[in-house]
Each structure stands twice: as C-alpha cells, then as structure tokens.
Design a protein around this motif. Structure first.
Motif, PDB file in Angstrom:
ATOM      1  N   TYR A 266      -2.268  24.476  44.374  1.00 28.82           N
ATOM      2  CA  TYR A 266      -3.118  23.395  43.900  1.00 28.82           C
ATOM      3  C   TYR A 266      -2.526  22.797  42.627  1.00 28.82           C
ATOM      4  O   TYR A 266      -2.201  23.528  41.686  1.00 28.82           O
ATOM      5  CB  TYR A 266      -4.522  23.920  43.625  1.00 28.82           C
ATOM      6  N   GLU A 268      -3.389  20.923  39.605  1.00 26.42           N
ATOM      7  CA  GLU A 268      -4.616  20.586  38.890  1.00 26.42           C
ATOM      8  C   GLU A 268      -4.569  19.202  38.249  1.00 26.42           C
ATOM      9  O   GLU A 268      -5.578  18.500  38.184  1.00 26.42           O
ATOM     10  CB  GLU A 268      -4.889  21.640  37.820  1.00 26.42           C
ATOM     11  N   SER A 269      -3.402  18.765  37.822  1.00 23.59           N
ATOM     12  CA  SER A 269      -3.295  17.471  37.137  1.00 23.59           C
ATOM     13  C   SER A 269      -3.591  16.292  38.054  1.00 23.59           C
ATOM     14  O   SER A 269      -4.006  15.229  37.597  1.00 23.59           O
ATOM     15  CB  SER A 269      -1.894  17.310  36.536  1.00 23.59           C
ATOM     16  N   GLY A 271      -5.173  16.913  41.351  1.00 20.29           N
ATOM     17  CA  GLY A 271      -6.204  17.280  42.315  1.00 20.29           C
ATOM     18  C   GLY A 271      -5.676  17.386  43.726  1.00 20.29           C
ATOM     19  O   GLY A 271      -6.460  17.460  44.690  1.00 20.29           O
ATOM     20  N   LYS A 295     -14.273  28.365  47.236  1.00 20.01           N
ATOM     21  CA  LYS A 295     -12.931  28.686  46.772  1.00 20.01           C
ATOM     22  C   LYS A 295     -12.614  30.142  47.083  1.00 20.01           C
ATOM     23  O   LYS A 295     -13.410  31.035  46.798  1.00 20.01           O
ATOM     24  CB  LYS A 295     -12.808  28.424  45.281  1.00 20.01           C
TER      25      LYS A 295
END
Length: 317
Positions: A266, A268-269, A271, A295
């Motif tokens: 994933y 995160e920056s 999505g 999750k």
C-alpha cells in the motif's frame, strides 16, 4: 420456437448490499442518453434512442427480479450494452449460442478488449423461430422479458442464470439483443465495479518490471488478494465448436501470480496499491483482485466472503 440458455461458473458466492436506487430507470432516460451520446467506444454498436428506452424498461424488469430476492438494483452501463450488442449481433447472424464467439473469445476477453476493467459475469439466451420474427421494438422487449423469465424460472441445482441475476455483488449491467428473420439473441452482462485502475499500461519490453496501481472506489475497502491466471491468446472456433460449449469457468488451470494480504503493498502517499507482475510468455493474463471490508492483520487468509472486484485482462502478443 427453440430456446437455449447458457451460464458461467462462478467459484464463490459473495453477499454485500448497496444503496437503493429510488427511481425507475425509464424515468432517467435523459441521463442515459447523455452517457450513450458521450461514449465513443464500439460506436458502431450504439443503441438508438428507441432501443435505449426499451432497454431501460428491461432494466426495471431485471431490478424487479432482484428486489424479489432482497437484492439492490443495478444501473445500466453503456459500454457493457455495446459489448452485449456486438455479441448478440454476431451470434444471431452466424447462428451460434452461448458465451464464446468464433474468434474464441470468452466474456472477460470481449469486455477487456472493449476497454472494460471490471469483473464481468454473463447470462446468454438464444431463440429460433420457423416463421419470420416481428422486429418491432415492442416485440424485442417481449422477447427480452421472455428470456429473462427463463433465467428466473430455474430451480436448484440448475439455477446458474438465476443466481447470476440476483447476486448482490453486481452493481452495473449491460443489456444486448439482436433479431434477424429467424434468430434472436439476448445477453445480460453483469458488472462488479469497485476498483479504479490508476495505471494499467504494462511495459511489454521489460517483462520482469511491470507494475499495476489500483485504488478501491469505496472507502474502508482494502485490496486483499491478487491472482493472475494465464491462458493462450484466443484462437478461432467454428460455429459447431462454439455451440458445443456450455458454461465457462471464471479462471484457468494455470495460475502465474498469487499475492496474499501480507504481501500487498500500500502506497500511503497516493492511496494506491502497488501490484508487481511479469509476463512468462505470449498469451492473456486474467487478473482477479479481491477486496475486503476489513484490514488484514494476521491469521488465516481466504477469499471466501471477499469482493471479487476485477476481471481485467492484459493481452501479450
């Protein structure tokens, strides 16, 4: 009259629900007309305004079937309608039935080739009449309803079409039909749209360094698992060969990639989820991407109860 029907095999039944549509789709004609006018793909199979209207009536008819089984309605997808129109026309004119065509393509091949990126499931019906058909729009709507009624009249264990109609995971549908003097073909293309593909352009010159970036459309949904199935590129089939085929499997015998939740990356920056893959040889690569509403943390992993959210195919020649 002779009626033949065929269905697909779906390995897992998944149950979730979506917000109800509060209006008849027939009353929303202007919205669908705009979508129909703006869609540039498969333009030669575009529905006329009159055909679009009767398809919206058929859409309401299908959603009534879903409502009887407490399943929320589906919306109509214009591209899926054109894919269904193309298959219907070829099947009626070439006099074949079912899910393959004479190019050897299955539903997920045809959907991907047109630009579709979602998981797709197909119901198919064919009718033959010894005298000439009345080709009016009203009669075509009657034939579509008759075909759909055939799906809904099925009983276990031979009720694959009915299960397809009322599967809660579906949120869009394409409807297609075609009529000649003696042949009528009807297709329902059920779409599961839950993923946005941010980047799906593979670098075929670098078979060891390809990346796929995806993002769930719905909040609080997580990419859970990815499986890629390989098969040779579709090859031509005779009408007799097509007509000898029955249900089609939604997978192949050769799995070339399996990624479970502990290996899902994933970013995160952005999505996005980053999925690495490689090509082992020429052929078609069928991506199944599963989503979870929770999750993954630890423990046993299974696709049971997960959302099969993608059926994208990448063709490598």
């Amino acid at each position: 009259m002779v009626i033949n029907m065929s269905k697909k095999i779906r390995p897992i039944a998944i149950f979730i629900f979506f917000p109800s549509l509060l209006f008849s789709q027939v009353e929303n004609f202007d919205y669908y007309k705009q979508l129909n006018d703006e869609e540039a793909r498969l333009i030669e199979y575009k529905d006329s305004d009159d055909m679009l209207k009767i398809k919206l009536e058929q859409l309401d008819y299908i959603n009534k079937s879903r409502k009887k089984y407490n399943t929320d309605p589906v919306k109509m997808d214009i591209l899926a309608c054109r894919v269904a129109n193309k298959q219907s026309k070829e099947a009626a004119e070439e006099k074949f039935n079912g899910h393959w065509n004479t190019r050897g393509e299955k539903p997920y091949h045809r959907w991907a080739d047109a630009g579709g990126q979602d998981h797709i499931g197909e119901n198919a019906a064919s009718m033959w009449y010894s005298t000439k058909y009345n080709k009016s729009f009203g009669n075509q709507l009657n034939l579509m309803k008759k075909a759909h009624d055939g799906f809904m009249s099925e009983t276990p264990p031979n009720d694959g079409h009915k299960k397809q109609v009322i599967d809660p995971i579906h949120n869009y549908i394409g409807i297609g039909c075609y009529i000649t003097d003696h042949e009528f073909r009807y297709y329902e293309e059920y779409i599961d749209r839950y993923i946005k593909f941010v980047d799906i352009t593979p670098d075929k010159s670098n078979p060891d360094g390809n990346l796929l970036f995806v993002k769930p459309i719905l909040d609080k949904h997580f990419v859970y698992a990815v499986f890629v199935f390989y098969e040779p590129l579709p090859s031509p089939m005779t009408v007799e060969e097509v007509n000898s085929m029955g249900s089609y499997p939604d997978y192949t015998d050769e799995t070339v990639l399996s990624i479970w939740p502990w290996d899902i990356e994933y970013v995160e920056s952005t999505g996005n989820y980053r999925i690495p893959f490689s090509f082992i040889k020429s052929g078609s690569y069928y991506f199944h991407i599963y989503l979870s509403e929770e999750k993954f943390t630890e423990g046993y992993a299974s696709t049971e109860g997960k959302i099969q959210a993608s059926g994208i195919v990448i063709f490598v020649k």
